[in-house]
Design a protein around this motif. Structure first.
Motif, PDB file in Angstrom:
ATOM      1  N   LEU A 162       0.817  -1.220   0.000  1.00 52.90           N
ATOM      2  CA  LEU A 162       0.000   0.000   0.000  1.00 52.90           C
ATOM      3  C   LEU A 162       0.846   1.265   0.000  1.00 52.90           C
ATOM      4  N   GLU A 180     -16.036  -0.806  -5.311  1.00 55.08           N
ATOM      5  CA  GLU A 180     -15.908  -2.258  -5.285  1.00 55.08           C
ATOM      6  C   GLU A 180     -15.263  -2.711  -3.978  1.00 55.08           C
ATOM      7  N   VAL A 181     -15.350  -3.984  -3.735  1.00 52.06           N
ATOM      8  CA  VAL A 181     -14.785  -4.551  -2.516  1.00 52.06           C
ATOM      9  C   VAL A 181     -13.295  -4.775  -2.733  1.00 52.06           C
ATOM     10  N   MET A 182     -12.505  -4.409  -1.769  1.00 51.39           N
ATOM     11  CA  MET A 182     -11.083  -4.639  -1.896  1.00 51.39           C
ATOM     12  C   MET A 182     -10.669  -5.790  -1.000  1.00 51.39           C
ATOM     13  N   LEU A 183     -10.032  -6.753  -1.589  1.00 51.30           N
ATOM     14  CA  LEU A 183      -9.558  -7.908  -0.840  1.00 51.30           C
ATOM     15  C   LEU A 183      -8.086  -7.664  -0.578  1.00 51.30           C
ATOM     16  N   ASN A 184      -7.779  -7.406   0.662  1.00 51.48           N
ATOM     17  CA  ASN A 184      -6.409  -7.014   0.981  1.00 51.48           C
ATOM     18  C   ASN A 184      -5.679  -8.191   1.597  1.00 51.48           C
ATOM     19  N   VAL A 185      -4.505  -8.467   1.114  1.00 48.67           N
ATOM     20  CA  VAL A 185      -3.745  -9.580   1.659  1.00 48.67           C
ATOM     21  C   VAL A 185      -2.338  -9.119   1.976  1.00 48.67           C
ATOM     22  N   HIS A 186      -1.655  -9.939   2.716  1.00 46.68           N
ATOM     23  CA  HIS A 186      -0.252  -9.675   2.953  1.00 46.68           C
ATOM     24  C   HIS A 186       0.498  -9.869   1.652  1.00 46.68           C
TER      25      HIS A 186
ATOM     26  N   VAL B  72     -13.328  -3.155   2.663  1.00 47.33           N
ATOM     27  CA  VAL B  72     -12.106  -3.949   2.700  1.00 47.33           C
ATOM     28  C   VAL B  72     -12.386  -5.293   3.345  1.00 47.33           C
ATOM     29  N   VAL B  73     -11.806  -6.328   2.788  1.00 50.65           N
ATOM     30  CA  VAL B  73     -11.791  -7.638   3.432  1.00 50.65           C
ATOM     31  C   VAL B  73     -10.343  -7.927   3.765  1.00 50.65           C
ATOM     32  N   PHE B  74     -10.088  -8.174   5.026  1.00 44.30           N
ATOM     33  CA  PHE B  74      -8.711  -8.450   5.434  1.00 44.30           C
ATOM     34  C   PHE B  74      -8.728  -9.697   6.303  1.00 44.30           C
ATOM     35  N   GLU B  75      -8.058 -10.733   5.816  1.00 45.17           N
ATOM     36  CA  GLU B  75      -8.118 -12.036   6.483  1.00 45.17           C
ATOM     37  C   GLU B  75      -9.572 -12.425   6.717  1.00 45.17           C
ATOM     38  N   GLU B 114      -2.330  -3.466   5.862  1.00 43.83           N
ATOM     39  CA  GLU B 114      -3.394  -3.800   6.798  1.00 43.83           C
ATOM     40  C   GLU B 114      -4.428  -2.688   6.759  1.00 43.83           C
ATOM     41  N   PRO B 115      -5.647  -2.974   7.204  1.00 41.25           N
ATOM     42  CA  PRO B 115      -6.681  -1.943   7.149  1.00 41.25           C
ATOM     43  C   PRO B 115      -6.300  -0.688   7.918  1.00 41.25           C
TER      44      PRO B 115
END
Lengths: 197, 214
Positions: A162, A180-186, B72-75, B114-115
């Motif tokens: 980010l 839209e939905v954001m799918l955040n990952v490591h 946001v979707v986080f884990e 992370e969020p």
């Protein structure tokens, strides 16, 4: 078998340990940011910088915990007057180059560059450089994701960091615009590692 | 008259067929151009709005329009627009109470994906502060350089990147070559002590590990 070591991030305090174990592991991932801050803390304290840690409690003098304060704070929106002096030209975000880009460019042009120029660029290159993004540019970025035809029903899978342009602008700012939905990952590292090896 | 009429009819019949054969995507292109034009006009209209319309205002607009939509979707966590708005307001209020910070000061963020990164950015934008994103891989000299060149007065750091074996989707072949050092504890998929020809070295390295951490 020769073992190549690629350390993604080094913490100075632990580098001796890492060097000792490098014969077993090719890749080290160090995931403690607090240590990195503690490393430069004397300089920050000297300059009177406030250092806040996103944690419930922190024992280190000079670093204040911040999560507990956020929990206790009121959730009323702050007044608009606080950002009344923001204009379209005022800086919104500082984004840094990786720092290695300078080195790579210097290495590529090393054949053609006279040695005295190279000697100067050696000092400049290697440290990240800041790019200032103003509010107007940020407003332009809103259009990027929607111009690709992304709609509110889509899900964006973001594994870019980010702190970098693409991850933040296209991933986050873009998803604000289109909804839209954001799918955040490591960070997923396998591709990077594969290309490096 | 009859010739003219028949020509017109023939053209009307042939044109769609010819368009379909020679430029099948013309209609889609035209629609896309219309979309681009509307996006451009939206941008121009936003720039001319007074009081200023910035990215934050677009976020607040979206939050008002779809309060329960997931942002946001986080884990395993989901954050809706309302959550994001609420958490960022809380963070903003906590920051305002923080001595050493006043609204408008530059703040450096040193966080992983992370969020909290996004919520803190929203909070700082609500306070009218420029934000400096520090690369979370940089250390010591580079970190200090990045921090200094944006003239920031506050540094907000996450305690860690929160990497655990489950969150790293590494292929099996790479797992054995990978170790993660996570503050006071470290883990790896492959235990070096089990490789017999390196037992002595492994023990010495483990001891070294203990002394380094404690």
């Amino acid at each position: 078998m020769t073992v190549k070591t690629w350390a993604i991030a080094f913490i100075r305090q632990k580098s001796a340990y890492i060097l000792n174990c490098k014969r077993y592991f090719d890749v080290f991932l160090i995931s403690e940011l607090k240590d990195a801050v503690e490393d430069v803390l004397p300089y920050l304290v000297e300059q009177g910088i406030t250092v806040l840690l996103m944690n419930e409690h922190c024992d280190t003098p000079g670093i204040e915990s911040f999560s507990d304060k956020v929990e206790l704070a009121a959730d009323s929106p702050p007044p608009q007057s606080l950002r009344s002096n923001v204009t379209l030209k005022s800086p919104a975000v500082y984004i840094y180059t990786s720092g290695t880009t300078g080195n790579a460019a210097a290495a590529q042009t090393a054949v053609l560059t006279p040695w005295f120029v190279l000697a100067v660029t050696c000092f400049i290159a290697g440290l990240p450089k800041a790019a200032v993004v103003n509010q107007n540019r940020l407003l332009t970025v809103l259009a990027v994701m929607s111009s690709y035809g992304v709609t509110a029903d889509d899900v964006v899978y973001l594994n870019l960091p980010l702190y970098h342009t693409a991850g933040f602008f296209i991933g986050f700012i873009g998803s604000i615009e289109t909804g839209e939905v954001m799918l955040n990952v490591h960070l997923i590292l396998d591709r990077t590692i594969k290309t490096r090896r | 008259m009859f010739v003219l009429f028949s020509c017109l009819v023939a053209t009307a019949l042939i044109t769609p067929l010819a368009l379909k054969t020679f430029s099948p995507y013309l209609w889609m292109d035209l629609l896309y151009c219309r979309n681009l034009l509307s996006i451009f006009l939206t941008y121009v209209w936003r720039r001319r709005r007074r009081p200023l319309f910035l990215v934050l205002d677009r976020f607040l607009e979206q939050a008002a329009a779809h309060p329960n939509k997931t942002l946001v979707v986080f884990e395993k966590q989901r954050y809706t627009y309302t959550d994001a708005d609420r958490i960022s307001s809380k963070t903003a209020n906590a920051l305002r109470a923080q001595p050493g910070y006043k609204a408008g000061d530059t703040v450096a963020l040193f966080m992983g994906n992370e969020p909290a990164f996004m919520f803190t950015w929203l909070a700082l934008t609500k306070l009218g502060s420029p934000v400096s994103f520090l690369n979370h891989n940089i250390r010591s000299k580079s970190l200090l350089h990045c921090f200094q060149c944006c003239k920031a007065t506050v540094l907000i750091a996450a305690s860690g990147l929160g990497l655990t074996p489950r969150k790293l989707f590494l292929p099996q072949s790479l797992r054995e070559k990978c170790a993660v050092i996570n503050g006071s504890n470290w883990w790896c998929w492959h235990n070096p002590v089990q490789s017999p020809h390196n037992l002595a070295d492994a023990e010495s390295s483990l001891q070294c590990h203990d002394t380094m951490i404690t």
